[in-house]
Design a protein around this motif. Structure first.
Motif, PDB file in Angstrom:
ATOM      1  N   ASP A  29       0.776  -1.064   0.218  1.00 33.73           N
ATOM      2  CA  ASP A  29      -0.251   0.214   0.173  1.00 33.73           C
ATOM      3  C   ASP A  29       0.750   1.131  -0.067  1.00 33.73           C
ATOM      4  O   ASP A  29       2.587   1.284  -0.150  1.00 33.73           O
ATOM      5  CB  ASP A  29      -1.179  -0.144   0.973  1.00 33.73           C
ATOM      6  CG  ASP A  29      -2.166   0.433   1.276  1.00 33.73           C
ATOM      7  OD1 ASP A  29      -2.315   1.493   0.509  1.00 33.73           O
ATOM      8  OD2 ASP A  29      -3.247   0.818   1.953  1.00 33.73           O
ATOM      9  N   HIS A  30       0.194   2.240  -0.211  1.00 34.20           N
ATOM     10  CA  HIS A  30       0.728   3.144  -0.044  1.00 34.20           C
ATOM     11  C   HIS A  30       1.922   4.204   1.395  1.00 34.20           C
ATOM     12  O   HIS A  30       1.607   3.305   2.088  1.00 34.20           O
ATOM     13  CB  HIS A  30       0.150   4.626  -0.245  1.00 34.20           C
ATOM     14  CG  HIS A  30       1.011   6.355  -0.208  1.00 34.20           C
ATOM     15  ND1 HIS A  30       0.938   6.794   0.928  1.00 34.20           N
ATOM     16  CD2 HIS A  30       1.159   7.027  -0.962  1.00 34.20           C
ATOM     17  CE1 HIS A  30       1.492   8.149   0.450  1.00 34.20           C
ATOM     18  NE2 HIS A  30       1.678   8.136  -0.477  1.00 34.20           N
ATOM     19  N   PRO A  31       3.182   3.992   1.431  1.00 29.76           N
ATOM     20  CA  PRO A  31       3.656   4.223   2.031  1.00 29.76           C
ATOM     21  C   PRO A  31       3.610   4.942   3.283  1.00 29.76           C
ATOM     22  O   PRO A  31       3.739   4.631   4.791  1.00 29.76           O
ATOM     23  CB  PRO A  31       5.234   4.876   1.403  1.00 29.76           C
ATOM     24  CG  PRO A  31       5.559   4.834   0.681  1.00 29.76           C
ATOM     25  CD  PRO A  31       3.731   4.301  -0.127  1.00 29.76           C
ATOM     26  N   GLY A  32       2.448   5.979   3.470  1.00 33.09           N
ATOM     27  CA  GLY A  32       2.060   6.193   4.683  1.00 33.09           C
ATOM     28  C   GLY A  32       0.591   6.013   4.854  1.00 33.09           C
ATOM     29  O   GLY A  32      -0.262   6.571   6.385  1.00 33.09           O
ATOM     30  N   ALA A  33       0.333   4.936   4.915  1.00 33.07           N
ATOM     31  CA  ALA A  33      -1.271   3.934   4.943  1.00 33.07           C
ATOM     32  C   ALA A  33      -1.012   4.214   6.625  1.00 33.07           C
ATOM     33  O   ALA A  33      -2.055   3.999   7.188  1.00 33.07           O
ATOM     34  CB  ALA A  33      -1.395   3.396   4.021  1.00 33.07           C
ATOM     35  N   LEU A  34      -0.065   3.060   6.575  1.00 34.95           N
ATOM     36  CA  LEU A  34      -0.066   3.280   8.259  1.00 34.95           C
ATOM     37  C   LEU A  34      -0.142   4.054   9.003  1.00 34.95           C
ATOM     38  O   LEU A  34      -0.327   4.425  10.232  1.00 34.95           O
ATOM     39  CB  LEU A  34       0.836   1.710   8.035  1.00 34.95           C
ATOM     40  CG  LEU A  34       1.495   0.882  10.265  1.00 34.95           C
ATOM     41  CD1 LEU A  34       0.040   0.422  10.567  1.00 34.95           C
ATOM     42  CD2 LEU A  34       3.131   0.169   9.634  1.00 34.95           C
ATOM     43  N   GLY A  35       0.823   5.226   8.247  1.00 29.16           N
ATOM     44  CA  GLY A  35       1.522   5.941   9.556  1.00 29.16           C
ATOM     45  C   GLY A  35       0.243   6.712  10.171  1.00 29.16           C
ATOM     46  O   GLY A  35      -0.112   7.033  11.373  1.00 29.16           O
ATOM     47  N   ASN A  36      -0.809   7.070   9.043  1.00 24.78           N
ATOM     48  CA  ASN A  36      -2.610   7.894   8.652  1.00 24.78           C
ATOM     49  C   ASN A  36      -3.174   6.647   9.342  1.00 24.78           C
ATOM     50  O   ASN A  36      -3.920   7.664  10.791  1.00 24.78           O
ATOM     51  CB  ASN A  36      -2.325   7.407   7.295  1.00 24.78           C
ATOM     52  CG  ASN A  36      -4.080   8.411   7.181  1.00 24.78           C
ATOM     53  OD1 ASN A  36      -4.378   9.332   7.974  1.00 24.78           O
ATOM     54  ND2 ASN A  36      -4.867   8.527   5.941  1.00 24.78           N
ATOM     55  N   TYR A  37      -3.104   5.663   9.433  1.00 26.26           N
ATOM     56  CA  TYR A  37      -4.191   4.632  10.492  1.00 26.26           C
ATOM     57  C   TYR A  37      -3.660   4.964  11.819  1.00 26.26           C
ATOM     58  O   TYR A  37      -4.534   4.961  12.218  1.00 26.26           O
ATOM     59  CB  TYR A  37      -3.986   3.417  10.345  1.00 26.26           C
ATOM     60  CG  TYR A  37      -4.714   3.182   8.894  1.00 26.26           C
ATOM     61  CD1 TYR A  37      -6.149   3.290   8.706  1.00 26.26           C
ATOM     62  CD2 TYR A  37      -3.958   2.414   7.535  1.00 26.26           C
ATOM     63  CE1 TYR A  37      -6.586   2.790   7.325  1.00 26.26           C
ATOM     64  CE2 TYR A  37      -4.937   2.263   6.738  1.00 26.26           C
ATOM     65  CZ  TYR A  37      -5.764   2.570   6.056  1.00 26.26           C
ATOM     66  OH  TYR A  37      -6.470   2.392   5.066  1.00 26.26           O
ATOM     67  N   GLU A  38      -2.802   5.310  12.193  1.00 24.06           N
ATOM     68  CA  GLU A  38      -1.857   5.104  13.330  1.00 24.06           C
ATOM     69  C   GLU A  38      -2.188   6.169  14.524  1.00 24.06           C
ATOM     70  O   GLU A  38      -2.730   6.267  15.211  1.00 24.06           O
ATOM     71  CB  GLU A  38      -0.433   4.689  13.414  1.00 24.06           C
ATOM     72  CG  GLU A  38      -0.344   3.152  14.050  1.00 24.06           C
ATOM     73  CD  GLU A  38       0.576   2.788  13.831  1.00 24.06           C
ATOM     74  OE1 GLU A  38       1.835   1.615  13.979  1.00 24.06           O
ATOM     75  OE2 GLU A  38       1.693   3.446  13.004  1.00 24.06           O
ATOM     76  N   ALA A  39      -2.153   8.000  13.261  1.00 22.17           N
ATOM     77  CA  ALA A  39      -1.814   8.866  13.501  1.00 22.17           C
ATOM     78  C   ALA A  39      -3.568   9.473  14.238  1.00 22.17           C
ATOM     79  O   ALA A  39      -3.530   9.945  14.848  1.00 22.17           O
ATOM     80  CB  ALA A  39      -1.599   9.309  12.203  1.00 22.17           C
ATOM     81  N   ARG A  40      -4.208   8.473  13.418  1.00 23.00           N
ATOM     82  CA  ARG A  40      -5.737   8.537  13.517  1.00 23.00           C
ATOM     83  C   ARG A  40      -5.965   8.277  14.959  1.00 23.00           C
ATOM     84  O   ARG A  40      -7.384   7.940  16.010  1.00 23.00           O
ATOM     85  CB  ARG A  40      -6.952   8.500  12.932  1.00 23.00           C
ATOM     86  CG  ARG A  40      -6.643   9.020  11.499  1.00 23.00           C
ATOM     87  CD  ARG A  40      -7.045  10.318  10.664  1.00 23.00           C
ATOM     88  NE  ARG A  40      -5.995  11.322  12.071  1.00 23.00           N
ATOM     89  CZ  ARG A  40      -5.072  11.491  11.355  1.00 23.00           C
ATOM     90  NH1 ARG A  40      -4.836  11.249  10.408  1.00 23.00           N
ATOM     91  NH2 ARG A  40      -4.005  12.205  11.736  1.00 23.00           N
ATOM     92  N   GLY A  41      -5.616   6.869  15.426  1.00 22.67           N
ATOM     93  CA  GLY A  41      -5.475   6.438  16.897  1.00 22.67           C
ATOM     94  C   GLY A  41      -5.717   5.010  16.853  1.00 22.67           C
ATOM     95  O   GLY A  41      -6.168   3.898  18.178  1.00 22.67           O
ATOM     96  N   MET A  42      -5.704   4.372  16.160  1.00 17.70           N
ATOM     97  CA  MET A  42      -6.019   3.030  15.399  1.00 17.70           C
ATOM     98  C   MET A  42      -4.713   2.791  16.092  1.00 17.70           C
ATOM     99  O   MET A  42      -3.290   3.240  15.925  1.00 17.70           O
ATOM    100  CB  MET A  42      -5.962   2.691  13.718  1.00 17.70           C
ATOM    101  CG  MET A  42      -7.655   3.433  13.618  1.00 17.70           C
ATOM    102  SD  MET A  42      -7.799   2.594  11.989  1.00 17.70           S
ATOM    103  CE  MET A  42      -8.484   1.134  12.668  1.00 17.70           C
TER     104      MET A  42
END
Length: 166
Positions: free
Chosen positions: A145-158
């Motif tokens: 996936d996009h390299p920022g995907a995991l970081g986005n999920y974690e940044a939103r609190g997941m």
């Protein structure tokens, strides 16, 4: 013989809506639910958003299979628009265990890197929590996936709860 690159799949969850760390809505970005279900639209969104990330699993499905998938009561689709163009989308799927899965989530290629992903994910999580009060919201992403995907999920609190290597 070619050697395949191993794929890492990350499973993330949010068991409490209080964990959501939202991003504000960017100017001129709107998100609307596709209340009138049309499987061809879901197929188009899947192709538009998924092409750069090798989303190919569903491309060989028949019209009937797409219709059975996309027009179920347990699936809802939202589309993000920027100045009239499709900027991205997400699908939420209600699970039999009382959870809601973010089944698909992503931005159209020309809108990647414009700061829309954080808000679209915020919207997805808010919509998931508003749908029959699920016991948790979850998603999976992978190293393709996009390299920022995991970081986005974690940044939103997941939070990551499982990692699989293929």
């Amino acid at each position: 013989m070619s050697q395949q690159t191993p794929v890492t799949t990350y499973y993330l969850e949010m068991p409490d809506p209080e964990q959501l760390r939202g991003k504000p809505q960017p100017p001129e970005l709107t998100v609307n639910e596709a209340v009138l279900k049309e499987f061809r639209f879901n197929r188009y969104l899947y192709q538009l958003v998924g092409e750069p990330w090798q989303w190919v699993d569903k491309l060989t499905l028949s019209d009937q299979a797409w219709q059975e998938y996309a027009e179920r009561d347990s699936l809802r689709t939202w589309v993000a628009y920027h100045r009239g163009a499709i900027a991205g989308y997400y699908e939420l799927e209600r699970q039999s265990d009382g959870s809601v899965q973010i089944a698909y989530f992503g931005l159209a290629p020309r809108f990647v890197g414009k700061g829309f992903g954080g808000y679209l994910l915020t919207h997805a999580l808010q919509s998931a929590w508003a749908w029959d009060r699920p016991r948790r919201v979850w998603v999976h992403t992978c190293s393709l996936d996009h390299p920022g995907a995991l970081g986005n999920y974690e940044a939103r609190g997941m939070k990551v709860y499982n990692i699989e290597e293929d």
